[in-house]
Write a protein that holds these residues in place. Structure first.
Motif, PDB file in Angstrom:
ATOM      1  N   ILE A 104      13.657 -45.604  42.571  1.00 56.25           N
ATOM      2  CA  ILE A 104      14.035 -46.816  43.295  1.00 56.25           C
ATOM      3  C   ILE A 104      12.779 -47.535  43.747  1.00 56.25           C
ATOM      4  CG2 ILE A 104      15.240 -47.738  45.306  1.00 56.25           C
ATOM      5  CD1 ILE A 104      17.011 -45.262  45.256  1.00 56.25           C
ATOM      6  N   ARG A 105      12.692 -48.811  43.410  1.00 54.82           N
ATOM      7  CA  ARG A 105      11.623 -49.671  43.933  1.00 54.82           C
ATOM      8  C   ARG A 105      12.279 -50.660  44.895  1.00 54.82           C
ATOM      9  NH1 ARG A 105      10.801 -48.385  38.761  1.00 54.82           N
ATOM     10  NH2 ARG A 105       8.782 -47.439  38.234  1.00 54.82           N
ATOM     11  N   PRO A 106      12.122 -50.415  46.196  1.00 55.09           N
ATOM     12  CA  PRO A 106      12.895 -51.185  47.187  1.00 55.09           C
ATOM     13  C   PRO A 106      12.703 -52.688  47.054  1.00 55.09           C
ATOM     14  CG  PRO A 106      11.792 -49.325  48.224  1.00 55.09           C
ATOM     15  CD  PRO A 106      11.260 -49.412  46.829  1.00 55.09           C
ATOM     16  N   ARG A 107      13.822 -53.392  46.994  1.00 54.43           N
ATOM     17  CA  ARG A 107      13.820 -54.853  47.002  1.00 54.43           C
ATOM     18  C   ARG A 107      15.228 -55.309  47.356  1.00 54.43           C
ATOM     19  NH1 ARG A 107      13.673 -53.157  41.767  1.00 54.43           N
ATOM     20  NH2 ARG A 107      15.407 -53.781  40.413  1.00 54.43           N
ATOM     21  N   LEU A 120      23.278 -50.523  45.138  1.00 58.44           N
ATOM     22  CA  LEU A 120      23.098 -49.119  45.497  1.00 58.44           C
ATOM     23  C   LEU A 120      21.631 -48.805  45.758  1.00 58.44           C
ATOM     24  CD1 LEU A 120      24.306 -46.367  45.982  1.00 58.44           C
ATOM     25  CD2 LEU A 120      24.052 -45.879  43.546  1.00 58.44           C
ATOM     26  N   ASP A 121      20.729 -49.332  44.924  1.00 53.41           N
ATOM     27  CA  ASP A 121      19.298 -49.102  45.168  1.00 53.41           C
ATOM     28  C   ASP A 121      18.906 -49.603  46.556  1.00 53.41           C
ATOM     29  OD1 ASP A 121      19.077 -48.006  42.694  1.00 53.41           O
ATOM     30  OD2 ASP A 121      17.752 -49.531  41.846  1.00 53.41           O
ATOM     31  N   ILE A 192      22.424 -36.441  44.508  1.00 55.72           N
ATOM     32  CA  ILE A 192      21.521 -37.353  43.798  1.00 55.72           C
ATOM     33  C   ILE A 192      20.116 -37.103  44.298  1.00 55.72           C
ATOM     34  CG2 ILE A 192      20.919 -39.761  43.343  1.00 55.72           C
ATOM     35  CD1 ILE A 192      23.823 -40.487  44.064  1.00 55.72           C
ATOM     36  N   ARG A 193      19.171 -36.953  43.398  1.00 49.80           N
ATOM     37  CA  ARG A 193      17.771 -36.869  43.793  1.00 49.80           C
ATOM     38  C   ARG A 193      17.068 -38.135  43.318  1.00 49.80           C
ATOM     39  NH1 ARG A 193      13.542 -31.940  43.810  1.00 49.80           N
ATOM     40  NH2 ARG A 193      14.732 -31.596  45.691  1.00 49.80           N
ATOM     41  N   ALA A 194      16.405 -38.813  44.241  1.00 50.73           N
ATOM     42  CA  ALA A 194      15.760 -40.084  43.914  1.00 50.73           C
ATOM     43  C   ALA A 194      14.304 -40.063  44.357  1.00 50.73           C
ATOM     44  CB  ALA A 194      16.484 -41.242  44.588  1.00 50.73           C
ATOM     45  N   VAL A 195      13.477 -40.775  43.610  1.00 45.49           N
ATOM     46  CA  VAL A 195      12.098 -41.029  44.003  1.00 45.49           C
ATOM     47  C   VAL A 195      12.016 -42.489  44.411  1.00 45.49           C
ATOM     48  CG1 VAL A 195       9.701 -41.166  43.242  1.00 45.49           C
ATOM     49  CG2 VAL A 195      11.150 -39.284  42.463  1.00 45.49           C
ATOM     50  N   ILE A 196      11.642 -42.727  45.666  1.00 47.48           N
ATOM     51  CA  ILE A 196      11.518 -44.091  46.173  1.00 47.48           C
ATOM     52  C   ILE A 196      10.053 -44.486  46.126  1.00 47.48           C
ATOM     53  CG2 ILE A 196      11.862 -45.613  48.144  1.00 47.48           C
ATOM     54  CD1 ILE A 196      14.223 -43.985  48.946  1.00 47.48           C
ATOM     55  N   ARG A 203       5.106 -42.468  47.360  1.00 45.30           N
ATOM     56  CA  ARG A 203       6.483 -42.276  46.963  1.00 45.30           C
ATOM     57  C   ARG A 203       7.122 -41.245  47.875  1.00 45.30           C
ATOM     58  NH1 ARG A 203       6.854 -38.620  41.486  1.00 45.30           N
ATOM     59  NH2 ARG A 203       6.048 -36.695  42.372  1.00 45.30           N
ATOM     60  N   LYS A 204       8.444 -41.325  47.970  1.00 45.23           N
ATOM     61  CA  LYS A 204       9.210 -40.348  48.738  1.00 45.23           C
ATOM     62  C   LYS A 204      10.257 -39.737  47.820  1.00 45.23           C
ATOM     63  CE  LYS A 204       9.106 -41.428  53.656  1.00 45.23           C
ATOM     64  NZ  LYS A 204       9.947 -41.660  54.846  1.00 45.23           N
ATOM     65  N   VAL A 205      10.390 -38.425  47.929  1.00 41.49           N
ATOM     66  CA  VAL A 205      11.434 -37.726  47.187  1.00 41.49           C
ATOM     67  C   VAL A 205      12.583 -37.464  48.156  1.00 41.49           C
ATOM     68  CG1 VAL A 205      12.006 -35.702  45.811  1.00 41.49           C
ATOM     69  CG2 VAL A 205       9.685 -36.644  45.732  1.00 41.49           C
ATOM     70  N   ILE A 206      13.749 -37.998  47.835  1.00 49.46           N
ATOM     71  CA  ILE A 206      14.893 -37.924  48.735  1.00 49.46           C
ATOM     72  C   ILE A 206      16.064 -37.257  48.020  1.00 49.46           C
ATOM     73  CG2 ILE A 206      16.492 -39.223  50.181  1.00 49.46           C
ATOM     74  CD1 ILE A 206      13.649 -39.519  51.117  1.00 49.46           C
ATOM     75  N   ASP A 207      16.686 -36.313  48.705  1.00 46.32           N
ATOM     76  CA  ASP A 207      17.947 -35.729  48.237  1.00 46.32           C
ATOM     77  C   ASP A 207      19.084 -36.402  48.975  1.00 46.32           C
ATOM     78  OD1 ASP A 207      17.529 -33.899  46.212  1.00 46.32           O
ATOM     79  OD2 ASP A 207      16.915 -32.315  47.586  1.00 46.32           O
TER      80      ASP A 207
END
Length: 512
Positions: A104-107, A120-121, A192-196, A203-207
């Motif tokens: 995910i690249r926040p925008r 969703l992102d 869901i595992r995401a890399v922000i 970057r942050k790894v989020i579960d």
């Protein structure tokens, strides 16, 4: 052993980095205390000082621990945080590679007609940015609500989702969480595992733990957010009083016994248990966990996930054959897990676990309800820590506050001598008057007298009376101390502590 330190900062470039020498100290210890061995250590030169880089080389107890682990005299030098982290990456690496379901690249989503992917992102990233613990997507016949739980309170968030488009977002969630999108009549659980991506190198790894439940208007979604980058909270930062903190550390230092942490969902039990693990991790103990799910990955701790093929009872029996010193059980939930915990606690293991009870004393009755023997409970149980999480009064806008008439009637003499404070609301706290949270605790220590009462079958009132005579402080007592020091408010005490506990403490105080 002699210890020395240099004033001012040194430069990492002045020292050789030797992986073998750096690994003479356990990785969790190095990362927790920001310590790194510098130069090559000669195994034969037992009396030669070892140079260690530290963020703060003036902490005596840390220096003593390092010297004890290395069995050498020390020469401590000061390095900055970046240099220590760089050196630790050289010695231990950056950890395993992360596999993720999406990046995910926040925008902000397109304002014209955002897609389900964009919406969703944005939802997943804004929740992390606002430090939310949960995301709620709720469908109604003519509306959709998006709410974030921040510091235990739900906050409404603007959403582009409508009753016509929310199913597209839910389907996107179900696909990522590997759920069956065609099945809308049954509840689903997934992950869901995401890399922000926060920048070029950040970057942050989020579960995200996902629960989908059917509703009359479609499907409702709740997503629990687990930030793998959050790190462990030291025991010193949990909010315990000095006496309780000291007792808790003494309990963890026991060679065997059962320590239970109790409270409702969202009361911070997992945070406390992980803090205990961090305290126990010194490279000399085998620490194993049985979790469902694993919420945070801790370096150098053997964490095991409960699964369909390895349910709790099977996993716990297997772990007992792994020669653990410390065993963390996610939850004592039935006779079998309770018996395993007690047997382990009586045979040379420290066992940590959770239980859902309203208070510390009620834990005895709950264990009895699992059909565990009174004598076994008394022999194994060291202590019960019951807790809640209350919001902290914002330090930027805190101001004196007088109690309301309703509060005076409810608390009576409990308010004597207490100056209340509350947050006025400012930009720092998003105009809520609160920022972050603090733990409210009560700790029941099972001493010989308490053991005798448990064996004799004493009920909760007798156990509580004995505990109070021995100086036991309730959650209400602890909360009032934190209110008096300006950390939290009366409103928060009422919100998180059961009404009957407040009444019981008030009536006891007025009866003195």
């Amino acid at each position: 052993m002699s210890q020395g330190s240099e004033e001012g900062f040194s430069e990492l470039s002045q020292y050789q980095l030797d992986r073998g020498s750096m690994r003479l100290l356990p990785e969790p210890f190095c990362r927790r205390h920001f310590v790194v061995v510098l130069g090559k250590v000669d195994p034969a030169a037992r009396h030669a000082p070892v140079t260690v880089g530290m963020l703060n080389p003036d902490v005596p107890h840390v220096l003593t621990q390092i010297s004890d682990l290395l069995e050498r005299p020390l020469h401590a030098v000061r390095l900055n945080r970046y240099e220590i982290e760089s050196a630790l990456e050289t010695g231990f690496g950056v950890g395993p590679r992360v596999t993720a379901d999406l990046v995910i690249r926040p925008r902000p989503p397109s304002r014209t007609k955002p897609t389900a992917v964009e919406m969703l992102d944005y939802i997943l990233s804004i929740a992390v940015e606002k430090k939310a613990s949960d995301i709620h997507i709720e469908s109604y016949p003519a509306d959709v609500d998006l709410r974030l739980r921040i510091d235990g309170i739900l906050h409404q968030l603007y959403t582009d989702m409508s009753p016509e488009t929310v199913h597209e977002v839910v389907n996107r969630i179900k696909v990522l969480a590997q759920m069956d999108i065609t099945e809308r009549r049954k509840p689903h659980d997934g992950r869901i595992r995401a890399v922000i991506e926060l920048g070029e190198s950040q970057r942050k790894v989020i579960d995200y733990r996902v629960s989908v439940v059917p509703s009359p208007a479609g499907e409702d979604v709740v997503i629990r957010i687990l930030d793998a980058n959050a790190g462990l909270v030291p025991v010193t930062q949990l909010g315990m009083s000095q006496d309780m903190h000291r007792t808790f550390l003494q309990l963890l230092a026991n060679p065997e016994g059962l320590v239970l942490v109790t409270g409702p969902t969202g009361s911070g039990k997992t945070t406390t248990l992980y803090s205990a693990l961090a305290q126990l991790t010194d490279g000399r103990k085998k620490i194993i966990t049985a979790e469902d799910p694993i919420e945070y990955f801790v370096p150098k701790i053997n964490q095991k996930q409960v699964s369909e093929h390895m349910p709790y009872p099977v996993l716990l029996r297997a772990l007992m054959r792994q020669d653990p010193n410390v065993l963390l059980m996610g939850e004592v939930r039935d006779l079998e897990t309770g018996s395993t915990a007690i047997n382990a606690a009586r045979t040379g293991h420290i066992v940590l676990g959770t239980l859902h009870t309203a208070d510390a004393v009620g834990t005895i009755g709950r264990l009895r309800g699992l059909e565990l023997d009174d004598t076994d409970i008394a022999d194994a149980l060291l202590a019960v820590l019951a807790q809640r999480l209350a919001r902290r009064v914002c330090e930027k806008c805190s101001e004196p506050r007088e109690p309301t008439e309703e509060q005076r009637a409810l608390f009576g003499r409990l308010l004597d001598g207490i100056q209340l404070r509350a947050g006025r609301g400012c930009d720092h706290c998003h105009h809520t008057g609160y920022r972050k949270r603090v733990g409210i605790f009560e700790m029941l220590v099972v001493d010989p007298g308490m053991q005798d009462l448990i064996v004799a079958g004493a009920h909760n009132a007798q156990l509580r009376k004995y505990a109070r005579e021995k100086g036991f402080k309730t959650m209400v007592d602890d909360a009032l101390e934190k209110i008096a020091s300006g950390q939290t408010s009366l409103d928060e005490l009422v919100r998180v502590v059961p009404y009957r506990h407040i009444i019981a403490t008030r009536d006891e105080r007025q009866g003195k």
